[in-house]
Structures are given as C-alpha cells and as structure tokens.
Design a protein around this motif. Sequence first.
Motif, short mmCIF file in Angstrom:
data_model
loop_
_atom_site.label_atom_id
_atom_site.label_comp_id
_atom_site.label_asym_id
_atom_site.label_seq_id
_atom_site.Cartn_x
_atom_site.Cartn_y
_atom_site.Cartn_z
N ALA A 64 0.83 -1.21 0.00
CA ALA A 64 0.00 0.00 0.00
C ALA A 64 0.86 1.25 0.00
O ALA A 64 0.54 2.24 -0.67
N THR A 65 1.98 1.22 0.77
CA THR A 65 2.87 2.37 0.81
C THR A 65 3.50 2.64 -0.55
O THR A 65 3.56 3.78 -1.02
N VAL A 66 3.94 1.57 -1.22
CA VAL A 66 4.52 1.73 -2.56
C VAL A 66 3.49 2.31 -3.53
O VAL A 66 3.79 3.19 -4.35
N GLN A 67 2.28 1.80 -3.42
CA GLN A 67 1.23 2.31 -4.31
C GLN A 67 0.98 3.79 -4.05
O GLN A 67 0.83 4.58 -4.99
N ASN A 68 0.96 4.18 -2.72
CA ASN A 68 0.74 5.60 -2.40
C ASN A 68 1.89 6.46 -2.91
O ASN A 68 1.67 7.58 -3.37
N MET A 69 3.12 5.94 -2.80
CA MET A 69 4.26 6.70 -3.28
C MET A 69 4.18 6.92 -4.79
O MET A 69 4.49 8.01 -5.29
N GLU A 71 1.50 7.07 -6.50
CA GLU A 71 0.43 8.04 -6.75
C GLU A 71 0.92 9.45 -6.45
O GLU A 71 0.61 10.39 -7.21
N ARG A 72 1.71 9.62 -5.34
CA ARG A 72 2.22 10.94 -5.03
C ARG A 72 3.22 11.43 -6.08
O ARG A 72 3.24 12.60 -6.44
N ILE A 73 4.03 10.47 -6.58
CA ILE A 73 4.99 10.85 -7.63
C ILE A 73 4.23 11.31 -8.87
O ILE A 73 4.60 12.31 -9.52
N GLN A 74 3.19 10.60 -9.16
CA GLN A 74 2.41 10.98 -10.35
C GLN A 74 1.78 12.35 -10.18
O GLN A 74 1.76 13.17 -11.11
N GLU A 75 1.30 12.63 -8.93
CA GLU A 75 0.69 13.93 -8.68
C GLU A 75 1.74 15.04 -8.70
O GLU A 75 1.49 16.12 -9.25
N GLU A 76 2.92 14.76 -8.07
CA GLU A 76 3.94 15.79 -8.01
C GLU A 76 4.53 16.11 -9.39
O GLU A 76 4.98 17.23 -9.63
N CYS A 77 4.54 15.14 -10.24
CA CYS A 77 5.11 15.33 -11.58
C CYS A 77 4.08 15.88 -12.58
O CYS A 77 4.43 16.11 -13.75
N HIS A 78 2.90 16.11 -12.12
CA HIS A 78 1.90 16.66 -13.04
C HIS A 78 2.26 18.10 -13.37
O HIS A 78 2.60 18.90 -12.49
N ALA A 79 2.25 18.44 -14.60
CA ALA A 79 2.72 19.75 -15.07
C ALA A 79 1.93 20.89 -14.45
O ALA A 79 2.51 21.90 -14.00
N ASP A 80 0.64 20.74 -14.40
CA ASP A 80 -0.18 21.82 -13.84
C ASP A 80 0.13 22.03 -12.36
O ASP A 80 0.17 23.18 -11.89
N ARG A 81 0.34 20.96 -11.65
CA ARG A 81 0.64 21.08 -10.21
C ARG A 81 1.99 21.76 -9.99
O ARG A 81 2.14 22.57 -9.07
N LEU A 82 2.98 21.41 -10.81
CA LEU A 82 4.29 22.03 -10.70
C LEU A 82 4.21 23.53 -10.96
O LEU A 82 4.87 24.32 -10.28
N LYS A 83 3.43 23.88 -11.90
CA LYS A 83 3.29 25.31 -12.21
C LYS A 83 2.65 26.05 -11.04
O LYS A 83 3.09 27.14 -10.68
N ARG A 84 1.61 25.45 -10.46
CA ARG A 84 0.94 26.11 -9.35
C ARG A 84 1.89 26.23 -8.13
O ARG A 84 1.89 27.25 -7.45
N LYS A 85 2.68 25.19 -7.88
CA LYS A 85 3.59 25.22 -6.73
C LYS A 85 4.67 26.27 -6.93
O LYS A 85 5.02 27.00 -5.99
#
Length: 628
Positions: A64-69, A71-85
């Motif tokens: 479950a931890t690997v799966q969450n990681m 998912e977080r990597i996928q979210e953090e690498c999303h272009a729109d999210r990087l721009k907002r951050k």
Amino acid sequence: MAAAPPEADPLFQKHSVSELRGIEVKIRADIERKKHDLRLMVGERYRDLIEAADSIRTMRESAATVQNMFERIQEECHADRLKRKLQAQTERGKDDAAERQKTLLYPVAAQIKLLVDTPEQIWHALENHQYLRASRLYLLAKKVLGNLQTSPEAATLKLLNSFPVVKRQWDAVSHFRSQIIERSMQHLGLFDQTEESVSETLCAIMLLDFATTRQALEKLLERRRSSIVDHLRISNSDPAALTDALCDIVRTVVVTFQHVANIFLPPARSGPPTSSLHMPVSASLLGTNIHSLSQRPTDAHDETTPTQISNYLITGLYTDKTNVHIISRHLPSSIQNYTPALNVTASTSELSRDIIREMVNLWIENIGQLMKQDGYALLKRIESGKVLSRVRESIMKLLCGVDKRADAGNDRDLDSVIVEGVNTDNWQNLCLRLCDCPISLWSSLMREIINMRSADIVRQSLDSMFERSGNLLRKKLRLFADEAAGGSERDIAGFVWATEDAVGSPTGLDGKVFIRAESPLLRELSADFETSLRELKEDLDPLLVATPPDEKQGRRLSYHGETRNLSTDPFYIQRDGQALVTLMGEVYGHAISKYKEALMALLFQIQPKSDTDSHLQGLYSDFFPLDV
C-alpha cells in the motif's frame, strides 16, 4: 487413518450397562488425549502462525505504501501542479522556518551531547593516567555549561527547564576536579615516570588550580618530599624492606633532579637556535607544553603539521566511539576554539635559573635534615652490625653502579656515575646545572646517619655484653657467699696445690704437680666474657675496614670482595672505619673500667663470716680484675 466410531444402537444391544460405562470412559479418555495433542500442535505452530500473519500484514502495508508513493509521484510530476507550486513559492517566498529551527536546536543538542559524554571520557583518561586530558575535558564541560546558560538559544528555549539533563550531567562532572588534582599529585610522587608525563601532569594541576610555574615546581618538590617521608615511615621492619626504602629515596632524589632540570630548564642546544611562531628560542619542556595549551586551533594551522593539529582540537579529547567529530561542526565557535586559561604569561612561563637554584638547594637541604631525623629513626630498627653493613653496601652499589670513576680524586665522589633506573651520564653536571655546585648523595643523605647508627650499635653491643657478664657474675658469687656450696671456691689452698697425674700419662708413671691459678668460677667467667667478645667482633667486623693496603697493588683496599684505590675512597669507608675503631676502643676501655668497679663493689658487698672468708674475699678481689 483412524477407525470410524461405532454406532450407539449396536453397542446397547451387545453390551450391558457396566460394559457401556467402561466403553464410555475409554472413549472419553481418547477424546481428552486427542484434545491434548491438538493443544500441543497448536502451541508449537502458533509462533509460526503469528509470524506468517505479521509477514502478510507487513507485505500488505508495504504494497500500500509503494502504491501511495507512486500516486504521489504521479501527482507531483503533473505539469499543472508544478506550475501552481512554483507560482505559490514565487509569491510567498521560501519558507525558512524549518531552517531557523534547525539552526537553533542543533548547537544546543551538540553541546548537550558533549556534556553527556564527558564523565565517561574523564574516567577513561584517569584510568590511563592522562591527567592533562582529564583536566581539559573538565574545563571544556564547564565552558559548555556556561555557554548553555548564557547563550541566546538557551534563553529562547528555556534550556534548564526544557532539558533537566544539563544540570544532572554537570553534577556528575563537577566532582571530578578534586579527583583529578588528587590523582595528579599522587602521580607526581612516583619517580619512575617519564619527563613528558610529569610535565603534562604539572600542566593539569596548573589548569585546575590556576597555578603559576613557580607554584608548579613547588608542588613537584613537595610531592617528592612527601614520597620520601612515606618511604621513611614504612611499618615493615624487615632489613630488605628498609634497604629498598632507602634505595628508593636515593632514586627519588636523583630522578627529581633529572625531572627539574629537563622540565623547567631549557635544553642545551648544539645546533643553531630554531623557534616556531610566537615560541621562545630556547624553551623548557614545561614552557613548550604551556605554549601548546595556549594555542588556538586557528593559530595551530600556521605552525604545526596536520598530524599535530588534532592535539589542539576538542575532537582529540574524545574517543572515536563518541562521534564528536561528526557533531563538532554544529558546535559554537567559542566551543570549537576553546583554549583553557593559564596563570602564566610569556614572561612568567619560564623560571629563571636563580629561582630554580634557590628552590632546589632549599629542597635538598630539607631532605638532608629529614634524613637526619626520620632516616636515623628508620635505621634504629637495625640492631646488628652485619645487617647495617649489608644495607650500607646496597646503597653504595646503587650510587656507584658501574665503577667508571676509579681514578677520581678525593674531592669528587662516585655519585657521578650512572645510577640505576636513571638515564644520566653525569650526576655532577646535573648538579652544576641546578645548584651550581657538586652534590654527594652519600655525604648529604646517608653517610652521617649510617655512622651514627654504627656508633650506637657499638655502644649497645658492648653494654649488652658487659650486662650479660655481670648477670653471670652475680649468679656465681652466690656460690662464693654460700659456705655449704662453695666447694673449691672456698678451699683455695687445696685447689691450688692439688697434685694430679698429667693428662694422658700412663698410670703409675711419675706424677706432675699442677698449681692451678684459675678456679672454676674464674674460668667460666673468662670463657663467657671471651665468647661474648668474639660474637661482638664478628658482628661489628663488616662495619670496619680491617684489611691493610697492599703496597704491591699500589695502595688498594679490599672491601667486601671489591678492590678500590685508597686515594679515591669515594664513600669514605676507610676514614669512617678508623673512626669507628677508635670509638670502639674508647667505649670498650670505659666499659672495662665500669665492669671492674662493679665487680669490686659486688665482692665487697659480701659480708665475711670468718677470717677465712675475709682472706678469700681479698684473694678474689685481686684475681678477678687480672683475669678480665
């Protein structure tokens, strides 16, 4: 495979009630046995079952931890999210609260870590006789405590309330000061220490007592004097123990001279003078150590090699297992560059030769006075001339060592040769460096007390001998006074003119007339007196020089199996022996006179009962003194 249980109806048809009850008991016992086996099996497999369950649960959580990681990597690498951050950081600026907290806590934590590790490190230093390291650790802990109490971080964090371990650790460290000083002073009393070790120990005392260089020399000399006093006041009266104590006193004096010269005086340099930065051209060993302690780590880089820099850093005070080298970068600069304070300056770190000469001369004079009192009291435990001679010989062998100075003159003693246990080739040069005059340890410390004790033994031995003879005389005179038991002592005429055959002559030959002038009483007294005198001579002979010089050998003296030139006589054995012989003659003559007077007084104390007793009294009063 277990058999199927029987049906109940056929059992009731075939068996009676009592038989059925027996079958029931058997079946129940079988049931209980199977339950017991089941419990054993479950108990043995329970741990494996639990471990398997834990492993399954851990695998599930890890998955479950690997799966969450992912998912977080996928979210953090999303272009729109990087721009907002990035846009948010640009607008608000970088949040440095965590960095400020780290800057505030890390120095405090590193100093507390030092304080926690210090007690164990001080114990380790004391066990290995590293007293300078122990004193520096104590002073560093004291500096850390002061820094924790007064630093801005301490006020912000309310350190003493937030970290009660600080006060507890200082309580554990504070009592070490007295222990370090006490053990350092004890260490100074040992004469078998290297000069570097003694110098570091003196520096440790100077740090903790804030002592000057002069006070350090005073402490060294006083501790060596206390060590000599301990040797003089030993409780063991065995001659070997007394000999060892006196030899240790000689070693202590010689090593003390050696240490004072090589620690407080600059070495004699044969080459061109060299000096390091801020270092005197010619510095003593103690001055060099003081200079090293006064160096800051930042200054040490300018004049020392990389291998010596660790001696100035606090990381060199702690063992590797404390990991101080890891946390040292978080320590405040005041702790990293801490230098202990010494009560010396560049002008007072070195003592002048005049001060050293004055202190050493006063010390050796004090030791001489101490030997005349306590050393003489120590030798009073020796009652025999032979034992005293062996003690004297052991001391002379220690002072003489290898006889390399047989050609020395009367004005120079053999103390200048190598002394056992001390690395010195010339004792007189050492004395000239310190005292500006040669010193004879034999003449200053040992000769007078040994001669005094030798004279005492001569007097006591003669007194004991005449007392023994007097007691025997009193006992025998009772026979003279007893008319019934007097025998031949009273019948003097019959005893003197008795005619007997010659001893060993055949019976029947011409007899010989013997006029016997010694009665049995006189003969026994004379034999006892001569025996006592012979025992006295055998005991006192080793203290005397009785062998005359042999002219063919160029006036040489044989003493205890060794041959020495009479012209040197470095320990004055011949001169002292002649003085002892003269004293013995005077004491012996005086004792003979007293013995004669006492004898005459005893004879005239006897009240004559008849004219015969009066004549006998006069006769014995004439013969006794002549016989003695």
